[in-house]
Design a protein around this motif. Structure first.
Motif, short mmCIF file in Angstrom:
data_model
loop_
_atom_site.label_atom_id
_atom_site.label_comp_id
_atom_site.label_asym_id
_atom_site.label_seq_id
_atom_site.Cartn_x
_atom_site.Cartn_y
_atom_site.Cartn_z
N LEU A 135 0.82 -1.21 0.00
CA LEU A 135 0.00 0.00 0.00
C LEU A 135 0.85 1.26 0.00
O LEU A 135 0.38 2.34 -0.40
N LEU A 136 2.09 1.15 0.46
CA LEU A 136 2.98 2.32 0.46
C LEU A 136 3.26 2.82 -0.95
O LEU A 136 3.53 4.01 -1.15
N LEU A 137 3.20 1.91 -1.92
CA LEU A 137 3.48 2.30 -3.29
C LEU A 137 2.45 3.32 -3.82
O LEU A 137 2.74 4.07 -4.74
N PHE A 138 1.26 3.33 -3.22
CA PHE A 138 0.23 4.29 -3.64
C PHE A 138 0.48 5.68 -3.06
O PHE A 138 -0.16 6.65 -3.47
N PHE A 139 1.41 5.78 -2.08
CA PHE A 139 1.64 7.06 -1.41
C PHE A 139 3.00 7.67 -1.72
O PHE A 139 3.24 8.81 -1.33
N ILE A 140 3.88 6.93 -2.39
CA ILE A 140 5.24 7.40 -2.57
C ILE A 140 5.30 8.71 -3.36
O ILE A 140 6.19 9.53 -3.15
N SER A 141 4.35 8.94 -4.25
CA SER A 141 4.37 10.16 -5.07
C SER A 141 3.52 11.28 -4.47
O SER A 141 3.42 12.36 -5.06
N ARG A 142 2.91 11.04 -3.32
CA ARG A 142 2.07 12.06 -2.70
C ARG A 142 2.90 13.10 -1.96
O ARG A 142 4.04 12.84 -1.55
N GLN A 143 2.30 14.27 -1.76
CA GLN A 143 2.95 15.32 -1.00
C GLN A 143 2.98 14.94 0.49
O GLN A 143 2.08 14.24 0.98
N PRO A 144 4.01 15.39 1.24
CA PRO A 144 4.10 15.06 2.66
C PRO A 144 2.83 15.42 3.45
O PRO A 144 2.41 14.65 4.32
N THR A 146 -0.25 15.51 2.40
CA THR A 146 -1.29 14.53 2.09
C THR A 146 -1.05 13.23 2.85
O THR A 146 -1.99 12.63 3.39
N ILE A 147 0.20 12.80 2.91
CA ILE A 147 0.55 11.58 3.63
C ILE A 147 0.23 11.71 5.11
O ILE A 147 -0.32 10.79 5.73
N LEU A 148 0.56 12.86 5.70
CA LEU A 148 0.30 13.08 7.12
C LEU A 148 -1.20 13.10 7.40
O LEU A 148 -1.66 12.58 8.43
N ILE A 149 -1.98 13.69 6.51
CA ILE A 149 -3.44 13.72 6.68
C ILE A 149 -4.00 12.30 6.65
O ILE A 149 -4.84 11.92 7.47
N LEU A 231 1.33 4.05 10.70
CA LEU A 231 2.70 4.16 11.21
C LEU A 231 3.70 4.10 10.06
O LEU A 231 4.71 4.81 10.07
N PHE A 232 3.42 3.25 9.07
CA PHE A 232 4.25 3.24 7.87
C PHE A 232 4.25 4.62 7.21
O PHE A 232 5.29 5.12 6.76
N LEU A 233 3.07 5.21 7.14
CA LEU A 233 2.93 6.51 6.47
C LEU A 233 3.66 7.62 7.23
O LEU A 233 4.23 8.53 6.62
N GLY A 235 6.38 7.16 8.96
CA GLY A 235 7.77 6.96 8.60
C GLY A 235 8.08 7.49 7.21
O GLY A 235 9.13 8.10 6.99
N LEU A 236 7.15 7.27 6.27
CA LEU A 236 7.32 7.81 4.92
C LEU A 236 7.32 9.33 4.94
O LEU A 236 8.12 9.97 4.23
N TYR A 237 6.46 9.91 5.76
CA TYR A 237 6.40 11.37 5.90
C TYR A 237 7.73 11.91 6.44
O TYR A 237 8.25 12.93 5.95
N MET A 238 8.29 11.23 7.43
CA MET A 238 9.57 11.65 7.98
C MET A 238 10.67 11.61 6.93
O MET A 238 11.54 12.48 6.87
N GLY A 239 10.62 10.58 6.07
CA GLY A 239 11.62 10.47 5.02
C GLY A 239 11.48 11.57 3.99
O GLY A 239 12.47 12.18 3.57
N LYS A 240 10.25 11.85 3.57
CA LYS A 240 10.03 12.87 2.54
C LYS A 240 10.39 14.27 3.02
O LYS A 240 10.82 15.12 2.24
N THR A 241 10.18 14.54 4.30
CA THR A 241 10.48 15.87 4.83
C THR A 241 11.91 15.99 5.35
O THR A 241 12.32 17.07 5.78
N GLY A 242 12.67 14.88 5.34
CA GLY A 242 14.04 14.92 5.84
C GLY A 242 14.09 15.15 7.33
O GLY A 242 15.11 15.61 7.87
N MET A 243 13.00 14.81 8.04
CA MET A 243 12.91 15.11 9.46
C MET A 243 13.97 14.38 10.28
O MET A 243 14.59 14.96 11.17
N PHE A 244 14.22 13.14 9.96
CA PHE A 244 15.13 12.36 10.77
C PHE A 244 16.58 12.78 10.56
O PHE A 244 17.35 12.91 11.50
N THR A 245 16.95 13.02 9.31
CA THR A 245 18.35 13.36 9.03
C THR A 245 18.74 14.74 9.53
O THR A 245 19.92 15.01 9.76
N THR A 246 17.76 15.63 9.70
CA THR A 246 18.08 16.99 10.16
C THR A 246 17.56 17.25 11.57
O THR A 246 17.49 18.38 12.01
#
Length: 270
Positions: A135-144, A146-149, A231-233, A235-246
């Protein structure tokens, strides 16, 4: 182009450390189920889980309940979503077929999960992770945003569904008692039979005894997905926003991360 594993200098060691703690916590949470049939003791649903008489055992049980169970599973699920983003983005950077590579990994995870569930242990989570991962494949191209919502909405809906299910279960138990049914006695008999098969039966006897339970667990994936996908989403949101690395250098992102962590803590205890 042949796909190869990433080198050690490409790994995010902080994530590996956090993932290691999460796995350790999952092991601690499951130790009781590894050594006994506690998960099959359905009387716990009715009477509650009693604390051991020994002081040290009682304290360790309370520690596991409050600080381990319900904490490390969400952490591991969040890291799965974050790991998906890292894997997918690196595959795209290398001009690889990211969807195909990730789907292949998920398929392998599902196969291993099915084998693990039927032939080794009823507490498998690999199959559920594999199915939910698609199901994550349906969200990979979404905006952060949208994923958080979506993550927030799914968490809210699942909490409502869980509350309704618990209320209905309690009502059915009460109804059964009023019409003369003794669920406690019946469940105790089922648990005694399971103990006898596990202690005295052959491996084939155990497999056949667990077969209905394994099938139910397999089908239960559709009930569990709404609790894991949010919870997967995240984590995906954190990756897209660079939250963890910064996280260490950006105060605003740190506060946002703390807010998400606090929300997950309350969610895991619900």
């Amino acid at each position: 182009m042949k796909h190869q594993g990433i080198s050690s200098n490409e790994r995010i060691h902080t994530l590996d450390i956090v993932r290691g703690f999460a796995i350790l916590g999952i092991v601690l949470a499951n130790m009781m189920h590894f050594k006994s049939l506690a998960q099959l003791d359905f009387t716990i649903i009715i009477e509650g889980f009693p604390l051991p008489d020994d002081t040290l055992n009682a304290l360790s049980t309370l520690f596991i309940s409050f600080f381990v169970e319900g904490k490390f599973y969400p952490m591991f699920s969040l890291l799965f979503g974050l790991g998906f983003y890292i894997f997918y983005s690196r595959a795209v950077e290398k001009n690889l077929r990211a969807n195909r590579l990730f789907s292949r990994r998920l398929t392998f995870l599902i196969i291993v999960g099915i084998v693990h569930l039927f032939f080794f242990w009823h507490g498998d989570i690999l199959f559920t992770y594999g199915v939910t991962g698609f199901l994550l494949l349906f969200f990979i191209s979404r905006q952060p945003k949208t994923i958080l919502i979506w993550a927030t909405l799914l968490l809210f809906i699942y909490s409502i569904i869980l509350a309704v299910m618990m209320g209905v279960n309690s009502w059915l138990m009460s109804l059964g008692s009023m019409i003369g049914g003794d669920f406690t006695e019946e469940m105790a008999a089922m648990n005694a039979q399971a103990n006898d098969v596990m202690a005295n039966g052959s491996y084939l006897d155990i497999l056949l005894h667990r077969l209905p339970e394994s099938i139910i667990t397999l089908l239960n994936v559709f009930v569990v997905i709404p609790s894991i996908l949010p919870l997967f989403l995240i984590g995906l949101y954190m990756g897209k926003t660079g939250m963890f690395t910064t996280l260490g250098t950006t105060c605003t992102r740190g506060k946002r991360f703390a807010s998400i962590a606090l929300g997950l803590a309350f969610y895991s205890r619900s």
